[in-house]
Design a protein around this motif. Structure first.
Motif, PDB file in Angstrom:
ATOM      1  N   GLY A 150      43.860  43.859  28.123  1.00 25.84           N
ATOM      2  CA  GLY A 150      44.394  45.063  28.744  1.00 25.84           C
ATOM      3  C   GLY A 150      43.367  45.869  29.509  1.00 25.84           C
ATOM      4  N   THR A 151      42.096  45.591  29.288  1.00 24.45           N
ATOM      5  CA  THR A 151      41.056  46.401  29.933  1.00 24.45           C
ATOM      6  C   THR A 151      40.262  45.651  30.988  1.00 24.45           C
ATOM      7  OG1 THR A 151      39.434  45.844  28.214  1.00 24.45           O
ATOM      8  CG2 THR A 151      40.769  47.825  27.857  1.00 24.45           C
ATOM      9  N   THR A 152      40.322  44.342  30.991  1.00 23.53           N
ATOM     10  CA  THR A 152      39.495  43.570  31.922  1.00 23.53           C
ATOM     11  C   THR A 152      39.859  43.856  33.376  1.00 23.53           C
ATOM     12  OG1 THR A 152      38.681  41.377  32.525  1.00 23.53           O
ATOM     13  CG2 THR A 152      40.978  41.491  31.813  1.00 23.53           C
ATOM     14  N   THR A 153      38.841  43.972  34.192  1.00 22.59           N
ATOM     15  CA  THR A 153      39.044  44.068  35.646  1.00 22.59           C
ATOM     16  C   THR A 153      38.477  42.824  36.318  1.00 22.59           C
ATOM     17  OG1 THR A 153      36.977  45.280  35.912  1.00 22.59           O
ATOM     18  CG2 THR A 153      38.989  46.588  35.669  1.00 22.59           C
ATOM     19  N   THR A 154      38.125  41.831  35.480  1.00 29.80           N
ATOM     20  CA  THR A 154      37.590  40.559  35.980  1.00 29.80           C
ATOM     21  C   THR A 154      38.505  39.454  35.473  1.00 29.80           C
ATOM     22  OG1 THR A 154      36.032  40.540  34.107  1.00 29.80           O
ATOM     23  CG2 THR A 154      35.218  41.419  36.190  1.00 29.80           C
ATOM     24  N   GLY A 155      37.991  38.509  34.710  1.00 30.39           N
ATOM     25  CA  GLY A 155      38.795  37.403  34.226  1.00 30.39           C
ATOM     26  C   GLY A 155      39.393  37.679  32.863  1.00 30.39           C
ATOM     27  N   GLY A 156      40.257  36.779  32.436  1.00 30.17           N
ATOM     28  CA  GLY A 156      40.894  36.873  31.133  1.00 30.17           C
ATOM     29  C   GLY A 156      42.396  36.792  31.282  1.00 30.17           C
ATOM     30  N   THR A 157      43.019  35.837  30.599  1.00 29.32           N
ATOM     31  CA  THR A 157      44.471  35.662  30.671  1.00 29.32           C
ATOM     32  C   THR A 157      44.986  35.236  29.305  1.00 29.32           C
ATOM     33  OG1 THR A 157      44.640  33.281  31.086  1.00 29.32           O
ATOM     34  CG2 THR A 157      44.082  34.663  32.979  1.00 29.32           C
ATOM     35  N   PRO A 158      46.290  35.360  29.059  1.00 23.04           N
ATOM     36  CA  PRO A 158      46.830  34.854  27.801  1.00 23.04           C
ATOM     37  C   PRO A 158      46.792  33.325  27.715  1.00 23.04           C
ATOM     38  CG  PRO A 158      48.584  35.674  29.206  1.00 23.04           C
ATOM     39  CD  PRO A 158      47.295  36.027  29.871  1.00 23.04           C
ATOM     40  N   TYR A 159      46.635  32.643  28.856  1.00 21.70           N
ATOM     41  CA  TYR A 159      46.619  31.179  28.878  1.00 21.70           C
ATOM     42  C   TYR A 159      45.277  30.610  28.443  1.00 21.70           C
ATOM     43  CZ  TYR A 159      50.426  32.546  31.927  1.00 21.70           C
ATOM     44  OH  TYR A 159      51.534  33.162  32.446  1.00 21.70           O
ATOM     45  N   GLY A 160      44.227  31.400  28.548  1.00 21.56           N
ATOM     46  CA  GLY A 160      42.886  30.952  28.189  1.00 21.56           C
ATOM     47  C   GLY A 160      41.852  31.873  28.794  1.00 21.56           C
ATOM     48  N   ALA A 161      40.604  31.602  28.494  1.00 21.89           N
ATOM     49  CA  ALA A 161      39.511  32.428  29.011  1.00 21.89           C
ATOM     50  C   ALA A 161      39.257  32.086  30.470  1.00 21.89           C
ATOM     51  CB  ALA A 161      38.253  32.193  28.177  1.00 21.89           C
ATOM     52  N   SER A 162      38.920  33.106  31.256  1.00 25.14           N
ATOM     53  CA  SER A 162      38.599  32.859  32.661  1.00 25.14           C
ATOM     54  C   SER A 162      37.515  33.820  33.120  1.00 25.14           C
ATOM     55  CB  SER A 162      39.843  32.980  33.551  1.00 25.14           C
ATOM     56  OG  SER A 162      40.349  34.299  33.532  1.00 25.14           O
ATOM     57  N   HIS A 163      36.865  33.440  34.210  1.00 28.05           N
ATOM     58  CA  HIS A 163      35.779  34.217  34.800  1.00 28.05           C
ATOM     59  C   HIS A 163      35.985  34.247  36.304  1.00 28.05           C
ATOM     60  CE1 HIS A 163      31.790  35.502  36.015  1.00 28.05           C
ATOM     61  NE2 HIS A 163      31.516  34.335  36.551  1.00 28.05           N
ATOM     62  N   ILE A 164      35.723  35.398  36.899  1.00 29.42           N
ATOM     63  CA  ILE A 164      35.767  35.528  38.355  1.00 29.42           C
ATOM     64  C   ILE A 164      34.312  35.559  38.819  1.00 29.42           C
ATOM     65  CG2 ILE A 164      36.621  36.845  40.306  1.00 29.42           C
ATOM     66  CD1 ILE A 164      38.811  35.844  38.305  1.00 29.42           C
ATOM     67  N   GLY A 165      33.833  34.443  39.343  1.00 29.86           N
ATOM     68  CA  GLY A 165      32.413  34.281  39.618  1.00 29.86           C
ATOM     69  C   GLY A 165      31.952  34.680  41.002  1.00 29.86           C
ATOM     70  N   GLY A 166      32.865  34.913  41.924  1.00 29.96           N
ATOM     71  CA  GLY A 166      32.452  35.174  43.297  1.00 29.96           C
ATOM     72  C   GLY A 166      32.271  33.860  44.035  1.00 29.96           C
ATOM     73  N   ALA A 167      32.230  33.944  45.345  1.00 28.44           N
ATOM     74  CA  ALA A 167      32.177  32.744  46.181  1.00 28.44           C
ATOM     75  C   ALA A 167      30.986  31.854  45.874  1.00 28.44           C
ATOM     76  CB  ALA A 167      32.179  33.140  47.656  1.00 28.44           C
ATOM     77  N   MET A 168      29.875  32.423  45.486  1.00 28.24           N
ATOM     78  CA  MET A 168      28.670  31.636  45.201  1.00 28.24           C
ATOM     79  C   MET A 168      28.348  31.622  43.707  1.00 28.24           C
ATOM     80  SD  MET A 168      28.073  30.590  48.180  1.00 28.24           S
ATOM     81  CE  MET A 168      26.541  29.745  47.940  1.00 28.24           C
ATOM     82  N   ASP A 169      29.363  31.945  42.865  1.00 27.53           N
ATOM     83  CA  ASP A 169      29.175  31.986  41.419  1.00 27.53           C
ATOM     84  C   ASP A 169      28.030  32.940  41.058  1.00 27.53           C
ATOM     85  OD1 ASP A 169      30.458  31.143  39.172  1.00 27.53           O
ATOM     86  OD2 ASP A 169      29.263  29.330  38.900  1.00 27.53           O
ATOM     87  N   ASP A 170      27.934  34.040  41.829  1.00 26.02           N
ATOM     88  CA  ASP A 170      26.807  34.936  41.660  1.00 26.02           C
ATOM     89  C   ASP A 170      27.105  36.133  40.764  1.00 26.02           C
ATOM     90  OD1 ASP A 170      28.564  36.047  43.464  1.00 26.02           O
ATOM     91  OD2 ASP A 170      27.054  36.533  44.973  1.00 26.02           O
ATOM     92  N   ARG A 171      28.345  36.322  40.381  1.00 22.15           N
ATOM     93  CA  ARG A 171      28.671  37.425  39.473  1.00 22.15           C
ATOM     94  C   ARG A 171      28.455  36.972  38.037  1.00 22.15           C
ATOM     95  NH1 ARG A 171      34.316  38.613  41.934  1.00 22.15           N
ATOM     96  NH2 ARG A 171      33.673  39.267  43.992  1.00 22.15           N
ATOM     97  N   PRO A 172      27.736  37.764  37.264  1.00 22.90           N
ATOM     98  CA  PRO A 172      27.558  37.394  35.856  1.00 22.90           C
ATOM     99  C   PRO A 172      28.881  37.511  35.097  1.00 22.90           C
ATOM    100  CG  PRO A 172      26.609  39.555  36.283  1.00 22.90           C
ATOM    101  CD  PRO A 172      27.048  39.008  37.612  1.00 22.90           C
ATOM    102  N   ILE A 173      28.967  36.815  34.002  1.00 26.35           N
ATOM    103  CA  ILE A 173      30.152  36.902  33.147  1.00 26.35           C
ATOM    104  C   ILE A 173      30.202  38.302  32.559  1.00 26.35           C
ATOM    105  CG2 ILE A 173      31.241  35.978  31.064  1.00 26.35           C
ATOM    106  CD1 ILE A 173      30.077  33.256  31.806  1.00 26.35           C
ATOM    107  N   SER A 174      31.325  38.976  32.734  1.00 19.10           N
ATOM    108  CA  SER A 174      31.471  40.362  32.278  1.00 19.10           C
ATOM    109  C   SER A 174      31.551  40.413  30.750  1.00 19.10           C
ATOM    110  CB  SER A 174      32.719  40.995  32.889  1.00 19.10           C
ATOM    111  OG  SER A 174      33.896  40.466  32.283  1.00 19.10           O
ATOM    112  N   GLU A 175      31.375  41.598  30.211  1.00 20.83           N
ATOM    113  CA  GLU A 175      31.464  41.768  28.751  1.00 20.83           C
ATOM    114  C   GLU A 175      32.858  41.412  28.251  1.00 20.83           C
ATOM    115  OE1 GLU A 175      28.906  42.192  26.605  1.00 20.83           O
ATOM    116  OE2 GLU A 175      27.733  41.960  28.444  1.00 20.83           O
TER     117      GLU A 175
END
Length: 196
Positions: A150-175
């Motif tokens: 309910g609080t994530t502004t990046t990845g995370g879904t009820p289907y499984g864990a996810s990460h939004i990495g950016g086009a070059m995978d340059d965003r760190p995995i959020s808390e």
């Protein structure tokens, strides 16, 4: 000790880091242990392009790893709403296990990383489930009782864990993404122990 397999393919490193977070979640459960494996790259002709043994990192998965596991966490970067070709290539070679029913009744979870918020991560998670369901595996997801959904502004879904990495995978995995990876690993391990 109940051993769960974390099978992943990573190109930019985010899915590998997520696999390690999943392992932390698994190994936080008493009686559970993580076995981390990866798959080699393949060419456009679907031929393995790497040596039989990786120079560093996780060993390559074998069918025996799948057969021996009490549960499976499957991770891949998003490729047009689907898993990456190396992971699909590996799973396409599991028909012998399917014929034996070797994975029937084992729990499974999925995780992915995409380049953008609408980069197909939920579709990738769903399409990764399809071969696992054909194997008779039982899917484990993330319920909305997990506050990070309910609080994530990046990845995370009820289907499984996810990460939004950016086009070059340059965003760190959020808390939030880290917590959801560890929670999914924990839920997978707890489910495997209950099923045994």
């Amino acid at each position: 000790m109940t051993e769960l397999l974390i099978l992943y393919y990573s190109q930019g490193g985010a899915v590998k880091e997520m696999a390690q977070l999943m392992a932390r979640g698994i190994e936080g459960v008493t009686g559970a242990k993580a076995r981390i494996r990866t798959v080699p790259k393949v060419s456009a002709n679907c031929e393995t392009t790497e040596p039989d043994i990786p120079a560093s990192g996780a060993p390559y998965a074998t069918l025996q790893d799948l057969e021996e596991c009490a549960g499976l966490a499957l991770g891949s970067p998003t490729r047009f709403g689907n898993m990456a070709a190396p992971m699909k290539y590996f799973l396409d070679g599991t028909s012998g296990l399917w014929l034996k029913g070797a994975l029937i009744g084992k729990p499974a979870a999925v995780f992915t990383s995409s380049g953008s918020m609408h980069g197909g991560n939920e579709m990738t998670l769903l399409t990764m489930m399809i071969p696992l369901m054909h194997h008779g595996m039982l899917m484990v997801g993330l319920p909305y009782s997990e506050p990070q959904l309910g609080t994530t502004t990046t990845g995370g879904t009820p289907y499984g864990a996810s990460h939004i990495g950016g086009a070059m995978d340059d965003r760190p995995i959020s808390e939030d993404e880290k917590k959801l990876c560890m929670t999914l690993g924990k839920r997978l391990a707890e489910t495997a122990l209950k099923l045994q």
